[in-house]
Design a protein around this motif. Structure first.
Motif, PDB file in Angstrom:
ATOM      1  N   LEU A  93       0.857  -1.180   0.000  1.00  0.00           N
ATOM      2  CA  LEU A  93       0.000   0.000   0.000  1.00  0.00           C
ATOM      3  C   LEU A  93       0.898   1.237   0.000  1.00  0.00           C
ATOM      4  CD1 LEU A  93      -2.974   1.088   0.315  1.00  0.00           C
ATOM      5  CD2 LEU A  93      -2.483   1.248   2.762  1.00  0.00           C
ATOM      6  N   THR A  94       0.696   2.106  -0.979  1.00  0.00           N
ATOM      7  CA  THR A  94       1.477   3.335  -1.072  1.00  0.00           C
ATOM      8  C   THR A  94       0.588   4.518  -0.705  1.00  0.00           C
ATOM      9  OG1 THR A  94       2.842   2.384  -2.839  1.00  0.00           O
ATOM     10  CG2 THR A  94       2.921   4.769  -2.563  1.00  0.00           C
ATOM     11  N   ILE A  95       1.013   5.261   0.304  1.00  0.00           N
ATOM     12  CA  ILE A  95       0.219   6.358   0.850  1.00  0.00           C
ATOM     13  C   ILE A  95       0.937   7.674   0.591  1.00  0.00           C
ATOM     14  CG2 ILE A  95      -0.832   7.329   2.932  1.00  0.00           C
ATOM     15  CD1 ILE A  95      -0.626   4.466   4.144  1.00  0.00           C
ATOM     16  N   GLY A  96       0.249   8.590  -0.079  1.00  0.00           N
ATOM     17  CA  GLY A  96       0.752   9.946  -0.227  1.00  0.00           C
ATOM     18  C   GLY A  96       0.145  10.815   0.861  1.00  0.00           C
ATOM     19  N   PHE A  97       0.883  11.833   1.306  1.00  0.00           N
ATOM     20  CA  PHE A  97       0.349  12.652   2.395  1.00  0.00           C
ATOM     21  C   PHE A  97       0.983  14.034   2.385  1.00  0.00           C
ATOM     22  CE2 PHE A  97       4.040  10.411   3.925  1.00  0.00           C
ATOM     23  CZ  PHE A  97       4.737  11.349   4.673  1.00  0.00           C
ATOM     24  N   VAL A  98       0.201  15.023   2.821  1.00  0.00           N
ATOM     25  CA  VAL A  98       0.728  16.362   3.057  1.00  0.00           C
ATOM     26  C   VAL A  98       1.304  16.406   4.474  1.00  0.00           C
ATOM     27  CG1 VAL A  98      -0.812  17.552   1.441  1.00  0.00           C
ATOM     28  CG2 VAL A  98      -1.560  17.136   3.801  1.00  0.00           C
ATOM     29  N   THR A  99       2.125  17.401   4.718  1.00  0.00           N
ATOM     30  CA  THR A  99       2.815  17.484   6.011  1.00  0.00           C
ATOM     31  C   THR A  99       1.848  17.439   7.188  1.00  0.00           C
ATOM     32  OG1 THR A  99       4.562  18.804   4.983  1.00  0.00           O
ATOM     33  CG2 THR A  99       4.408  18.874   7.390  1.00  0.00           C
ATOM     34  N   HIS A 100       0.721  18.103   7.061  1.00  0.00           N
ATOM     35  CA  HIS A 100      -0.183  18.230   8.208  1.00  0.00           C
ATOM     36  C   HIS A 100      -0.830  16.912   8.611  1.00  0.00           C
ATOM     37  CE1 HIS A 100       0.186  22.198   6.277  1.00  0.00           C
ATOM     38  NE2 HIS A 100       0.392  22.567   7.520  1.00  0.00           N
ATOM     39  N   ALA A 101      -0.748  15.907   7.750  1.00  0.00           N
ATOM     40  CA  ALA A 101      -1.292  14.599   8.113  1.00  0.00           C
ATOM     41  C   ALA A 101      -0.409  13.870   9.115  1.00  0.00           C
ATOM     42  CB  ALA A 101      -1.475  13.741   6.863  1.00  0.00           C
ATOM     43  N   VAL A 102       0.863  14.264   9.224  1.00  0.00           N
ATOM     44  CA  VAL A 102       1.782  13.507  10.079  1.00  0.00           C
ATOM     45  C   VAL A 102       1.629  13.843  11.550  1.00  0.00           C
ATOM     46  CG1 VAL A 102       3.466  13.389   8.203  1.00  0.00           C
ATOM     47  CG2 VAL A 102       3.714  15.131   9.948  1.00  0.00           C
ATOM     48  N   TYR A 103       0.915  14.914  11.886  1.00  0.00           N
ATOM     49  CA  TYR A 103       0.817  15.303  13.285  1.00  0.00           C
ATOM     50  C   TYR A 103      -0.027  14.314  14.081  1.00  0.00           C
ATOM     51  CZ  TYR A 103       2.460  19.696  11.263  1.00  0.00           C
ATOM     52  OH  TYR A 103       3.175  20.637  10.579  1.00  0.00           O
ATOM     53  N   GLU A 104      -1.175  13.916  13.546  1.00  0.00           N
ATOM     54  CA  GLU A 104      -2.067  13.017  14.279  1.00  0.00           C
ATOM     55  C   GLU A 104      -2.663  11.927  13.402  1.00  0.00           C
ATOM     56  OE1 GLU A 104      -5.090  15.261  16.210  1.00  0.00           O
ATOM     57  OE2 GLU A 104      -3.715  16.441  17.436  1.00  0.00           O
ATOM     58  N   VAL A 105      -3.239  12.328  12.283  1.00  0.00           N
ATOM     59  CA  VAL A 105      -4.049  11.411  11.469  1.00  0.00           C
ATOM     60  C   VAL A 105      -3.249  10.217  10.976  1.00  0.00           C
ATOM     61  CG1 VAL A 105      -5.333  11.192   9.301  1.00  0.00           C
ATOM     62  CG2 VAL A 105      -5.683  13.183  10.771  1.00  0.00           C
ATOM     63  N   LEU A 106      -2.121  10.459  10.333  1.00  0.00           N
ATOM     64  CA  LEU A 106      -1.352   9.371   9.735  1.00  0.00           C
ATOM     65  C   LEU A 106      -0.761   8.425  10.777  1.00  0.00           C
ATOM     66  CD1 LEU A 106      -0.306   8.075   7.147  1.00  0.00           C
ATOM     67  CD2 LEU A 106       1.651   9.639   7.227  1.00  0.00           C
ATOM     68  N   PRO A 107      -0.092   8.896  11.828  1.00  0.00           N
ATOM     69  CA  PRO A 107       0.458   7.947  12.818  1.00  0.00           C
ATOM     70  C   PRO A 107      -0.611   7.067  13.455  1.00  0.00           C
ATOM     71  CG  PRO A 107       1.384  10.132  13.143  1.00  0.00           C
ATOM     72  CD  PRO A 107       0.272  10.289  12.156  1.00  0.00           C
ATOM     73  N   ARG A 108      -1.762   7.648  13.786  1.00  0.00           N
ATOM     74  CA  ARG A 108      -2.829   6.862  14.411  1.00  0.00           C
ATOM     75  C   ARG A 108      -3.325   5.768  13.469  1.00  0.00           C
ATOM     76  NH1 ARG A 108      -5.938  10.909  15.823  1.00  0.00           N
ATOM     77  NH2 ARG A 108      -7.201  10.889  13.933  1.00  0.00           N
ATOM     78  N   ALA A 109      -3.532   6.113  12.192  1.00  0.00           N
ATOM     79  CA  ALA A 109      -4.025   5.130  11.229  1.00  0.00           C
ATOM     80  C   ALA A 109      -2.974   4.058  10.942  1.00  0.00           C
ATOM     81  CB  ALA A 109      -4.438   5.827   9.935  1.00  0.00           C
ATOM     82  N   LEU A 110      -1.705   4.443  10.912  1.00  0.00           N
ATOM     83  CA  LEU A 110      -0.648   3.463  10.649  1.00  0.00           C
ATOM     84  C   LEU A 110      -0.540   2.446  11.782  1.00  0.00           C
ATOM     85  CD1 LEU A 110       2.202   5.651   9.100  1.00  0.00           C
ATOM     86  CD2 LEU A 110       0.743   3.981   7.927  1.00  0.00           C
ATOM     87  N   ARG A 111      -0.690   2.899  13.024  1.00  0.00           N
ATOM     88  CA  ARG A 111      -0.658   1.948  14.145  1.00  0.00           C
ATOM     89  C   ARG A 111      -1.772   0.924  14.005  1.00  0.00           C
ATOM     90  NH1 ARG A 111       0.546   6.641  17.201  1.00  0.00           N
ATOM     91  NH2 ARG A 111      -1.658   6.903  17.745  1.00  0.00           N
ATOM     92  N   ARG A 112      -2.957   1.373  13.653  1.00  0.00           N
ATOM     93  CA  ARG A 112      -4.093   0.462  13.499  1.00  0.00           C
ATOM     94  C   ARG A 112      -3.892  -0.467  12.305  1.00  0.00           C
ATOM     95  NH1 ARG A 112      -8.412   5.403  14.341  1.00  0.00           N
ATOM     96  NH2 ARG A 112      -8.409   5.406  16.622  1.00  0.00           N
ATOM     97  N   LEU A 113      -3.338   0.072  11.217  1.00  0.00           N
ATOM     98  CA  LEU A 113      -3.114  -0.749  10.029  1.00  0.00           C
ATOM     99  C   LEU A 113      -2.073  -1.829  10.302  1.00  0.00           C
ATOM    100  CD1 LEU A 113      -3.852  -1.064   7.010  1.00  0.00           C
ATOM    101  CD2 LEU A 113      -1.892   0.407   6.497  1.00  0.00           C
ATOM    102  N   ARG A 114      -1.011  -1.470  11.007  1.00  0.00           N
ATOM    103  CA  ARG A 114       0.024  -2.463  11.326  1.00  0.00           C
ATOM    104  C   ARG A 114      -0.528  -3.568  12.209  1.00  0.00           C
ATOM    105  NH1 ARG A 114       3.359  -3.838   8.455  1.00  0.00           N
ATOM    106  NH2 ARG A 114       4.470  -1.865   8.270  1.00  0.00           N
TER     107      ARG A 114
END
Length: 293
Positions: A93-114
Motif C-alpha cells: 500500500l502506497t500512501i501519499g500525504f501532506v505534512t499536516h497529516a503527520v501530526y495526528e491522522v497518519l500515525p494513528r491510522a498506521l498503528r491500526r493498520l500495522r
C-alpha cells in the motif's frame, strides 16, 4: 542446491545423525542417504563425515551451513508471504500525504493498520496536493491524504477527516501584545508566505478574499511548496504565514505562532483522504476505514 536438499542438509547438521534427521523429516533413512549422496556427487565435495556415531560436518559443510540456513529462511518467508497475499492479508500500500497529516491522522491510522495487517508493506510518500492528485490518477499512490477541494480525473472515494482553524506563523523576535494575538492587518503589512496557487488554489482564493472582506490588501510575497519551507521563509523574515493550528506541534527555530484576533472569516484548513474506487475491496479501503475508527 534445491530447497528439499537444503532442508536435508540442515536436518542432518542439527541432528548429528542421518537416522535422527530422517525421523525429523518424516523420511526413510535410505531415501535421505540417497538424497545426500546425490547432492555430494553433484557438488563434488563431501558435506558430512559419516561414522558409527553419526554424521559430522566437514569443513565444506561448515562453510555452507550459514548460507543454507539463510536461504531456507528467505524461501520460507517468501512462501508465507505468498500464502498471506492469497488470503488477502499481505500486499503493498502506497500512501501519499501532506505534512499536516503527520501530526495526528497518519500515525494513528498506521498503528491500526500495522495491528490489523502486520504483513502489509507500506510505502509513505510526502507530497504536495498537486503531486498527490497526479500520482493518484497515475496509480503511483493508492491513498492520498490532502487538502480539499481538488479535482481528480479518476473515480475515487473521498473521506473528510476534519478541519482546523488557521493560526499565524511569524518571526520569533516579533513582540506580541498582551493578549498574544495578531490581527489580519499585521499579517497584511508583512505579506504572506504561502503555498503556490496550483497546490491549493481554492483555499488560497478564499483566504485572500477574507482579507479583502476585512478591508486589507494582502500580497503573497513568497511561494513555498512545503510547510517546513514556509516556516524557514518566515524565520528568515520574508513574511508571515497562516497555517493550520496543528502546526504548533512542529517546533521551528525562529518561528512563533499566534491566534488571529479577527480571523473568524478565514477559511478552515481541511484534510481529506482520497483513494481509487475499485470493483473489489482493496487495502486502500481497509486503510480508509481506520482513519476515523
Amino acid at each position: 542446491m534445491e530447497t528439499r536438499q537444503m532442508r536435508c542438509v540442515l536436518a542432518i547438521a542439527e541432528a548429528g545423525s542421518l537416522t535422527r534427521a530422517a525421523e525429523a523429516l518424516g523420511l526413510a533413512q535410505p531415501a535421505l542417504t540417497q538424497t545426500l549422496n546425490r547432492l555430494e556427487r553433484e557438488m563434488g565435495v563431501k558435506l558430512f563425515m559419516r561414522t558409527r556415531r553419526g554424521a559430522a560436518l566437514t569443513d565444506a559443510g561448515l562453510a555452507v551451513l550459514d548460507d543454507v540456513r539463510a536461504s531456507l529462511a528467505h524461501a520460507d518467508a517468501a512462501a508465507d508471504r505468498i500464502r498471506a497475499m492469497g488470503a488477502g492479508r499481505a500486499g503493498r500500500l502506497t500512501i501519499g500525504f501532506v505534512t499536516h497529516a503527520v501530526y495526528e491522522v497518519l500515525p494513528r491510522a498506521l498503528r491500526r493498520l500495522r495491528a490489523s495487517h502486520p504483513q502489509l508493506d507500506i510505502a509513505l510518500r510526502e507530497m504536495s496536493n498537486a503531486e498527490q492528485v497526479e500520482a493518484l490518477e497515475g496509480g503511483r499512490i493508492d491513498v492520498a491524504l490532502l487538502h480539499p477541494p481538488v479535482a481528480v480525473n479518476a473515480r475515487v472515494h473521498e473521506k473528510r477527516l476534519g478541519e482546523e482553524r488557521l493560526v499565524a506563523a511569524l518571526p520569533a523576535g516579533h513582540a506580541l501584545p498582551p493578549d498574544g494575538c495578531v490581527a489580519l492587518a499585521d499579517i497584511a503589512a508583512h505579506g504572506l508566505v504561502w503555498f503556490p496557487s496550483e497546490q491549493m488554489a481554492a483555499l488560497r482564493t478564499q483566504m485572500l478574499a477574507a482579507f479583502r472582506a476585512a478591508g486589507h490588501d494582502v500580497r503573497i510575497v513568497q511561494d513555498a511548496n512545503r510547510t517546513l519551507t514556509v516556516l524557514s521563509c518566515v524565520a528568515a523574515g520574508l513574511g508571515w504565514s497562516l497555517l493550520p493550528s496543528s502546526v504548533r506541534a512542529l517546533r521551528h527555530e525562529g518561528v512563533r505562532y499566534a491566534e488571529v484576533r479577527d480571523g473568524a472569516g478565514l477559511p478552515p484548513f481541511e484534510l481529506s483522504a482520497m483513494w481509487l474506487a475499485r470493483s473489489r475491496p482493496t487495502f486502500a479501503d481497509a486503510f480508509a476505514a481506520l482513519l476515523d475508527a
